[in-house]
Motif scaffolding. Structure first.
Motif, mmCIF file in Angstrom:
data_model
loop_
_atom_site.group_PDB
_atom_site.id
_atom_site.type_symbol
_atom_site.label_atom_id
_atom_site.label_comp_id
_atom_site.label_asym_id
_atom_site.label_seq_id
_atom_site.Cartn_x
_atom_site.Cartn_y
_atom_site.Cartn_z
ATOM 1 N N CYS A 182 0.833 -1.206 0.000
ATOM 2 C CA CYS A 182 0.000 0.000 0.000
ATOM 3 C C CYS A 182 0.866 1.254 0.000
ATOM 4 O O CYS A 182 0.553 2.250 -0.662
ATOM 5 N N ARG A 197 -4.695 3.018 4.323
ATOM 6 C CA ARG A 197 -4.692 1.551 4.306
ATOM 7 C C ARG A 197 -3.388 1.015 4.872
ATOM 8 O O ARG A 197 -3.388 0.107 5.703
ATOM 9 N N LEU A 331 -9.125 1.574 9.548
ATOM 10 C CA LEU A 331 -9.257 2.383 8.331
ATOM 11 C C LEU A 331 -10.540 3.220 8.382
ATOM 12 O O LEU A 331 -10.544 4.405 8.049
#
Lengths: 347, 218
Positions: A182, A197, A331
């Motif tokens: 990510c 993320r 998240l």
């Protein structure tokens, strides 16, 4: 409901790992032997403490030197989980050295074979030696049937830690790897979503790592006798946790959102590259007591049998899914916080 | 990437260092002072503790020296430099420059420690090779972290927290290799450790070179 299936799977797998891993009994085994020092030409009567044995059909006991040398016991008796075994040790022993390690085997059709590897020391008083002890052919060894975990000396019940400690590290590593991906993606696209993320995955991976350290530490107390030792593998995993704590500090120490995202993404990639030698290379260079190093059992063919695999692999998937789930919750918290933050500025 | 640019940037760094002599003087004084404290505090230094002390002083004087590698210049000056050169060239020149500074620190440290305490090094070739490989790795880590932090206000606190865990694998290998050079332990398989150290250096260097172009604009 569609997106819920993997959460149900996660709960099911973890419950399965918890209950099956904790409740399945071990195979019978030998706890300790006294006396463990015998000399050639004498008649010994051993007291052997056994674990998880039930009344057997016909007990037989053997002292094993190598695959050619077995010595059968003259009498075996089981009372209250304790064996009384008589051996008549011949004056000639199948070796040239004066001190020999022998393996004790106790076998029965219903209980299977109990093994105490190299637990008995044989002292020879004469210089006589023969090539073998074998007289009446190989003993018949039985295997206990049913879904049971193997009994290993010293490890004993702590063998169950395999289903919690090891999958926790596996899931930590998978989460860190996903977090690094990510971060790379953030540096490529500069979309703040990917940084959210990455950091969520890293934080949930850190939780897994800390739990892995705690479970490992408890296991070490039971088997090695100390919560923490100077072992390479332990210290390197602690260092890798420190690196990610530094990541958390870097994030909290930077105010500007975009700057924070870029800096922590860069540091995250660098950190992951550094912990690869820490966890996978350096412990293999140094000596370690940890299972998987220096001939200690780990994932080898005999060490991880099919009953253990049946719990171990589902546990890995379960813990990884739990990490992803935790990451998802983190998240969402971040997204909500961001929304609140920007709404406040707009008003 | 052009080597000419790297060379020019290196020359610029050395010229700045030469102009502001006090920084170099401070580093040298730090090394000598630490050696002197060890001389006074330890009654007797064994080769084992010499080895560890060497690396600890090396680490902290290196940290002191390299902490300012990206904050010494003004950000306006940086904008100018970035217009002229590729960010890869800038980080490469910084890593080379910092490696040179660390090597200098290590040579002064060897001299100062040997003067005040004992000089237990038997295998100078191995020791200096380890110091060189270690300087490359440590300067790559420090430079990268300094670049990440840039001109942050809390830079000096974060710098040590972020970079020390990163260099632990390098440092442990270095202590093991130099223990060999000091004949404390005798490991016939020292070559594999050197290769491993070189490999870690190479990976860190590669990653730093790849990631830095994404960072420099901040």
């Amino acid at each position: 409901m569609k997106s819920l299936w993997w959460k149900c799977l996660c709960i099911a797998l973890l419950l399965y790992a918890l209950f099956v891993g904790m409740l399945t009994p071990l195979k019978p085994g030998i706890l300790n032997i006294s006396p463990f020092l015998v000399s050639s030409g004498e008649r010994v009567s051993m007291e052997v403490e056994a674990y998880n044995v039930e009344a057997g059909k016909e007990w037989q006991a053997y002292l094993k030197k190598d695959s050619l040398s077995y010595l059968k016991a003259s009498a075996v008796e089981l009372t209250n989980g304790k064996f009384k075994i008589d051996f008549e040790i011949p004056s000639h022993i199948p070796s040239e050295t004066s001190l020999q390690a022998l393996t004790l085997l106790i076998t029965d059709e219903r209980n299977g074979t109990l093994v105490y590897p190299e637990g008995i020391q044989l002292k020879s008083s004469t210089n006589e030696s023969t090539s073998s002890w074998l007289k009446e052919g190989h003993p018949r060894l039985y295997k206990k049937e049913g879904f049971l975990f193997p009994y290993r000396n010293i490890l004993r019940e702590t063998i169950r830690n395999m289903y919690y400690h090891v999958p926790l590290w596996f899931s930590m590593f998978i989460l860190f790897f996903a977090g690094m991906m990510c971060s790379i993606w953030y540096l490529k696209t500069k979309k703040i979503e990917y940084d959210h993320r990455a950091s969520s995955l890293i934080y949930s991976g850190m939780l897994m790592g800390v739990l892995g350290l705690i479970t490992g530490s408890l296991w070490a107390k039971a088997t090695w006798g100390a919560y923490w030792t100077n072992d390479m593998k332990l210290n390197m995993s602690a260092v890798s946790m420190l690196i990610y704590f530094a990541y958390a500090i870097l994030r909290s120490g930077t105010e500007d959102i975009e700057r924070k995202a870029t800096l922590s993404s860069a540091y995250n990639i660098f950190a992951f590259i550094t912990i690869v030698p820490l966890i996978f290379v350096l412990p293999r260079v140094a000596d370690s007591l940890h299972p998987g190093n220096g001939g200690n059992p780990a994932f080898g063919g005999e060490d991880l049998d099919n009953t253990m695999r049946a719990v171990f692999y589902p546990a890995i998937i379960g813990f990884t899914l739990m990490g992803v789930w935790l990451g998802q919750i983190l998240l969402r918290i971040k997204r909500i916080k961001e929304k609140i933050f920007f709404n406040k500025i707009d008003f | 990437m052009k080597w000419k640019h790297v060379w020019t940037l290196l020359r610029k760094d050395f010229l700045i260092e030469w102009k502001e002599k006090y920084v170099l003087g401070a580093i040298v004084l730090f090394v000598i002072l630490s050696s002197y404290i060890i001389y006074k505090a330890f009654q007797q230094v064994t080769p084992m503790s010499w080895n560890v002390l060497f690396w600890i002083i090396f680490l902290f004087s290196g940290l002191n020296a390299l902490i300012r590698s990206f904050s010494s210049e003004l950000s306006r000056q940086y904008l100018y430099i970035y217009q002229l050169a590729h960010p890869g060239e800038i980080i490469l020149s910084k890593i080379i420059y910092n490696t040179a500074v660390l090597s200098l620190v290590s040579i002064i440290l060897i001299a100062a420690l040997s003067l005040f305490t004992i000089s237990p090094i038997n295998d100078y070739k191995l020791f200096l090779l380890a110091v060189l490989l270690g300087s490359i790795g440590i300067s790559t880590c420090f430079t990268f972290v300094a670049a990440v932090l840039g001109q942050q206000t809390s830079q000096s606190v974060l710098m040590s927290v972020l970079s020390l865990p990163l260099i632990i694998p390098i440092l442990l290998l270095l202590i093991k290799i130099t223990a060999n050079a000091l004949s404390i332990v005798d490991d016939s398989n020292i070559m594999s450790d050197l290769i491993l150290l070189g490999g870690i250096d190479l990976i860190l260097f590669g990653v730093a070179m790849i990631i830095y172009p994404f960072l420099w604009r901040l």
